[in-house]
Design a protein around this motif. Structure first.
Motif, PDB file in Angstrom:
ATOM      1  N   ARG A  50      36.415  38.175  37.747  1.00  8.38           N
ATOM      2  CA  ARG A  50      36.265  36.876  37.099  1.00  8.38           C
ATOM      3  C   ARG A  50      34.926  36.733  36.374  1.00  8.38           C
ATOM      4  O   ARG A  50      34.862  36.230  35.247  1.00  8.38           O
ATOM      5  CB  ARG A  50      36.445  35.760  38.126  1.00  8.38           C
ATOM      6  CG  ARG A  50      37.896  35.387  38.330  1.00  8.38           C
ATOM      7  CD  ARG A  50      38.077  34.261  39.317  1.00  8.38           C
ATOM      8  NE  ARG A  50      38.077  34.737  40.689  1.00  8.38           N
ATOM      9  CZ  ARG A  50      38.580  34.035  41.708  1.00  8.38           C
ATOM     10  NH1 ARG A  50      39.101  32.838  41.493  1.00  8.38           N
ATOM     11  NH2 ARG A  50      38.560  34.527  42.927  1.00  8.38           N
ATOM     12  N   ALA A  51      33.840  37.174  37.033  1.00 10.13           N
ATOM     13  CA  ALA A  51      32.528  37.057  36.383  1.00 10.13           C
ATOM     14  C   ALA A  51      32.449  37.946  35.147  1.00 10.13           C
ATOM     15  O   ALA A  51      31.936  37.537  34.093  1.00 10.13           O
ATOM     16  CB  ALA A  51      31.416  37.402  37.372  1.00 10.13           C
TER      17      ALA A  51
ATOM     18  N   ARG B 283      32.023  37.059  30.885  1.00  8.55           N
ATOM     19  CA  ARG B 283      30.950  37.548  30.018  1.00  8.55           C
ATOM     20  C   ARG B 283      31.489  38.129  28.715  1.00  8.55           C
ATOM     21  O   ARG B 283      30.731  38.362  27.779  1.00  8.55           O
ATOM     22  CB  ARG B 283      30.133  38.615  30.756  1.00  8.55           C
ATOM     23  CG  ARG B 283      29.433  38.102  32.005  1.00  8.55           C
ATOM     24  CD  ARG B 283      28.661  39.229  32.699  1.00  8.55           C
ATOM     25  NE  ARG B 283      28.109  38.759  33.966  1.00  8.55           N
ATOM     26  CZ  ARG B 283      28.418  39.250  35.166  1.00  8.55           C
ATOM     27  NH1 ARG B 283      29.261  40.262  35.272  1.00  8.55           N
ATOM     28  NH2 ARG B 283      27.878  38.749  36.259  1.00  8.55           N
TER      29      ARG B 283
END
Length: 689
Positions: free
Chosen positions: A395-396, A400
Motif C-alpha cells: 500500500r505504501a 508513492r
C-alpha cells in the motif's frame, strides 16, 4: 506436507564415500566427493554431477548430505566437485562461468564417464550456479551428458541474473552478490583435504583476486561477455534432456517458461510457489514436494532406460496461487496445480486500458516522477525462504507511484504467463527508466505484489545498445513483466503501478527524468487462462518430500551479525531520517550463519548489507556489503574480512573494496600472519547504467 528422512539401510543400495582428485589438462586438480554403491566396480552405475564454487566441505555440506547419499542409495554415483580455485580444488578462480570453469566441467564429465564404476552415462544437476553451468555445459554437447536437471537458473546472463534487469543496473544484488563472491572466493581450502598446502593455495587465490563488481560494471550492455554462457543465444545447441524447475518467488522463474517453449529437444518444466531453494526443502513459501523422487524418474528414464513415464508427463506443471495476505513469511501458500503445454491455447492475451489514474491527468497525459526511495518495500531480490524475504504489503509503495485500478474481478480470473505494459511515453531527459508493478488488491485494501518489470529507457531498442531518449518526442515502449501464476478472487482488484524509481532494486538513472504517459495510447496485456479450463484437485500429484538421514547432523549457531553501528541486527530493517529525507535499508542476508560440522570444523559467518538514498537525489545512492568468515579446527584458525561500497555521480560509478585475510592463534586472540591486506578504489564510467 511433512519431510521424510530415509535411513541408509532403507535405501536399495548400500553406499560409500570417496574423496578423489580429478586432473585437468593444465595440471590443476579438482577435488571431488563421490557417493556411490559399494558394488559399483562390479555393477557400474550412471554418474550425477553437481559442480559448484560454494565449498562442499562447509557451505553446501548440509544440502549435499540431503540428496547425494539419496541418489547413491538409488543406484547412482553422485558427485560433488569444487570449481577451480574454490573449496578444496587447486588453481585460481577467474569469474562466474569462465572459460576455465566450462573447460574443466567438460573434462570432469569425460573423466566420470571413463571410470570403471560408471556406465559411461552422466547426468548433471544443480540449483542457481549449478543450474546455470548445467545448461551451459549441455550446450557444449559433451557426448556422455545425456540429461540435466536445472533448478532456479537462467538462460540469459544479462537480463535475468544478479547484475542487470531491463537494461538497468541491479542495485540490490549487483552489489550484494559481488560482495558475497568477494568473500567466498577469498576463503582458504581445508587442510583436512589438501594438507599443508592450504597456505600456498590460499596465497595464490587472494593474490589473483579481483572484486567481481569491477568486471560486471564494466559491461553495462549485452556484449560478448554476457552472451557467453547465455544459452538463449542458441537454444538449439542443447541436445541433452532438460528438466527445468523454478519457483514464483525466485527471480529466475521465467527461464522455465522460455526453456519449455524454445528447447528443440526433450524438455519438461515445473513451476511451484518456491523461493531460491530446492523444492524438497521446508522453506517459505511452500508446500514442498517429493522432488528427489521426481528427479529419480528423470534419471532412471534417461540414464538407465527404465520406463518411468516422464515423457508422458505434461510439458509444464505450474502452481496457481490463490489470494493470500501480503506477508513476507507466508508458510505454505494456497493454490492448485495446472498441467499444460507451453505455450498453450488455453491462455489468451487480453488488453486493459489505463484509466482512472491516482494522479491528475491533463489532456490524456499523466506525469510519473517518483521519490528515490520507491522500492524500499520491494523485498529481497533473492528470497532464500527466510522470514523477511518476500515483499510486505504494497500500500505504501503503491501510494508513492502512479496507480491504476485495471478492474475489480466479478468472477475468478486466472493469470498464467508474462504480462506486458505498453506505454506511449515521453521523457524530460535523455536518460531515465520506468518500472511497472502488478498487485492484487484485496477488499480490505491490502496489496500483494504479483509481478514487476523494469526498462532502462536507453536500452528500449535493444539491450546490446544505448539510444538516448529525445525529450519531446514520445515513443511507444514495452515493459515485459515477470511471469505469474495466480487466481484472482471475486471482489479483488488488479492494480498497475508505474514509477520512475525503484531503490534498491535498480540503481537510479542520473538525470532524475520526469516521465509523461499518454493514457489513451497505453495498455496492459494480461495472459488470461480460459475460464473453462479449471484445474482438478488431483491434476498434478507429488510424492511426500524426503531426504537422506544425516547420522551426524551439522549444529547451527544462530548468531546475528552486527550492523554498521555494532549492534546486533534484525534480518531486514527500513529506517527513515525525516530531517535529512534519507532512507536506509539494513539487511542480514541470513545465508546460514555459524555452524559446527561433524569433522570438527567450526565455520563462522557474519554479513550485512546497507542501501541508503535521499528522497530527492538520484546521485545519493550508497550500497555496502560487509563480510566476516572464520574457519577453525584443532588449532587451525583463519579469518577473512571483506568490505565493498558502491556510489556514483552523474558520469561514473565508484567502487571501493577491501580484503583482509589472516591466520589467527588457536584462541583467535592474536594474528600469526596477514596473508593478504588489499584495497581497490576504482572509477567505472556510466555507459548505460
Amino acid at each position: 506436507m511433512s519431510l521424510r528422512l530415509v535411513h541408509p539401510d532403507d535405501l536399495p543400495h548400500r553406499t560409500e564415500v570417496r574423496h578423489v582428485w580429478i586432473p585437468m589438462a593444465d595440471g590443476v586438480r579438482l577435488h571431488a566427493r563421490i557417493w556411490l554403491p559399494v558394488d559399483a566396480e562390479q555393477n557400474p552405475v550412471p554418474a550425477l554431477l553437481e559442480y559448484l564454487p560454494y565449498r562442499k566441505s562447509d557451505w553446501t555440506a548440509v544440502r549435499d548430505a540431503e540428496r547425494h547419499p539419496w541418489y547413491a542409495g538409488h543406484g547412482y554415483a553422485s558427485v560433488r566437485v569444487d570449481i577451480r580455485g574454490t573449496g578444496d580444488s587447486e588453481g585460481v578462480f577467474d569469474d562466474e562461468y569462465s572459460e576455465h570453469e566450462l573447460a574443466d566441467g567438460l573434462a570432469v564429465i569425460a573423466w566420470l564417464a571413463e571410470q570403471p564404476w560408471c556406465t559411461g552415462r552422466v547426468g548433471m544437476f544443480g540449483i542457481s550456479w549449478g543450474g546455470f553451468n548445467s545448461l551451459q555445459l549441455a550446450a557444449l554437447r559433451p557426448p556422455a551428458l545425456k540429461a540435466i536437471v536445472t533448478v532456479c537458473s537462467t538462460d540469459d546472463r544479462f537480463d535475468n541474473d544478479v547484475h542487470y534487469v531491463g537494461g538497468a543496473v541491479l542495485g540490490i544484488d549487483m552489489t550484494a552478490w559481488a560482495g558475497t563472491m568477494l568473500a567466498f572466493s577469498s576463503r582458504p581450502p581445508d587442510p583436512l583435504h589438501v594438507g599443508d598446502r592450504w597456505r600456498e593455495l590460499w596465497h595464490a587465490r587472494v593474490d589473483h583476486l579481483t572484486p567481481p563488481l569491477l568486471t560486471w560494471l564494466a559491461h553495462q550492455t549485452r556484449d560478448d561477455y554476457w552472451r557467453r554462457g547465455s544459452v538463449c543465444e542458441d537454444y538449439g545447441a542443447i541436445e541433452a534432456a532438460v528438466l527445468a524447475v523454478g519457483g514464483w518467488a525466485d527471480p529466475y522463474h521465467d527461464t522455465v517458461l522460455r526453456l519449455v517453449e524454445n528447447l528443440p529437444g526433450p524438455v519438461r518444466g515445473i513451476l511451484g510457489p518456491w523461493a531460491h531453494q530446492y523444492p524438497d526443502r521446508a522453506t517459505r513459501p511452500g508446500p514442498a514436494i517429493g522432488f528427489l523422487q521426481e528427479t529419480l524418474r528423470w534419471w532412471d528414464h534417461w540414464l538407465k532406460d527404465e520406463p518411468t513415464g516422464v515423457m508422458d508427463d505434461p510439458e509444464l506443471r505450474v502452481f496457481l496461487e490463490d489470494p493470500r495476505p501480503p506477508e513476507p513469511n507466508p508458510g505454505d501458500v494456497p493454490g492448485v496445480w495446472l498441467a499444460t503445454q507451453w505455450p498453450t491455447a488455453d491462455v489468451a492475451t487480453a488488453a486493459w486500458p489505463l484509466v482512472a489514474p491516482s494522479v491528475p491527468a491533463r489532456e490524456g497525459w499523466v506525469t510519473v516522477s517518483t521519490p528515490q526511495h520507491v522500492g524500499v518495500d520491494s523485498g529481497k531480490f533473492f528470497p532464500y525462504g527466510n522470514a523477511t524475504d518476500l515483499p510486505p504489503d504494497q500500500r505504501a509503495e503503491d501510494g508513492r507511484g502512479v496507480a491504476f485500478e485495471l478492474f475489480v474481478a466479478d468472477e475468478e480470473i486466472t493469470l498464467v504467463g508474462r504480462p506486458a505494459v505498453r506505454l506511449l511515453l515521453d521523457s524530460s531527459t535523455p536518460r531515465g527508466q520506468v518500472i511497472a508493478r502488478l498487485c492484487d488488491v484485496a477488499p480490505d485494501g491490502s496489496s500483494r505484489l504479483l509481478s514487476r518489470g523494469v526498462l532502462n529507457l536507453s536500452t528500449r531498442h535493444g539491450r546490446d545498445r544505448t539510444d538516448p531518449f529525445i525529450p519531446g518526442e514520445p515513443e511507444s515502449i514495452e515493459i515485459v513483466l515477470t511471469g505469474l501464476g495466480v487466481r484472482l478472487a471475486p471482489g479483488h482488484a488488479l492494480r498497475l503501478v508505474l514509477s520512475s524509481t525503484y531503490w534498491p532494486w535498480v540503481w537510479p538513472q542520473p538525470d532524475d527524468a520526469v516521465l509523461r504517459v499518454h493514457l489513451p495510447s497505453s495498455s496492459v496485456e494480461l495472459p488470461v487462462l480460459d475460464p473453462e479450463r479449471t484445474p482438478a484437485a488431483d491434476e498434478v500429484t507429488w510424492a511426500e518430500p524426503e531426504h537422506a538421514l544425516q547420522h551426524d547432523p551439522v549444529v547451527f549457531h544462530h548468531v546475528r551479525p552486527r550492523g554498521p553501528e555494532g549492534a546486533e541486527m534484525v534480518e531486514r530493517e527500513v529506517r527513515q531520517d525525516v530531517e535529512a529525507r534519507r532512507w536506509t535499508l539494513l539487511v542480514d542476508p541470513a545465508y546460514g550463519g555459524s555452524r559446527t560440522y561433524p569433522n570438527g570444523l567450526v565455520y563462522g559467518e557474519e554479513a550485512h548489507e546497507t542501501y541508503a538514498i535521499t528522497e530527492d537525489d538520484p546521485l545519493s545512492g550508497l550500497a555496502t556489503s560487509r563480510w566476516r568468515v572464520s574457519l577453525q579446527r584443532d588449532g587451525w584458525h583463519v579469518v577473512v574480512h571483506t568490505a565493498q561500497d558502491l556510489r556514483c555521480d552523474a558520469e561514473n560509478f565508484f567502487v571501493r573494496a577491501s580484503l583482509l585475510a589472516q591466520v589467527l592463534s588457536a584462541d583467535g586472540q592474536s594474528v600469526l600472519e596477514t596473508v593478504a591486506h588489499r584495497t581497490w578504489d576504482e572509477r567505472i564510467p556510466r555507459t548505460a547504467g
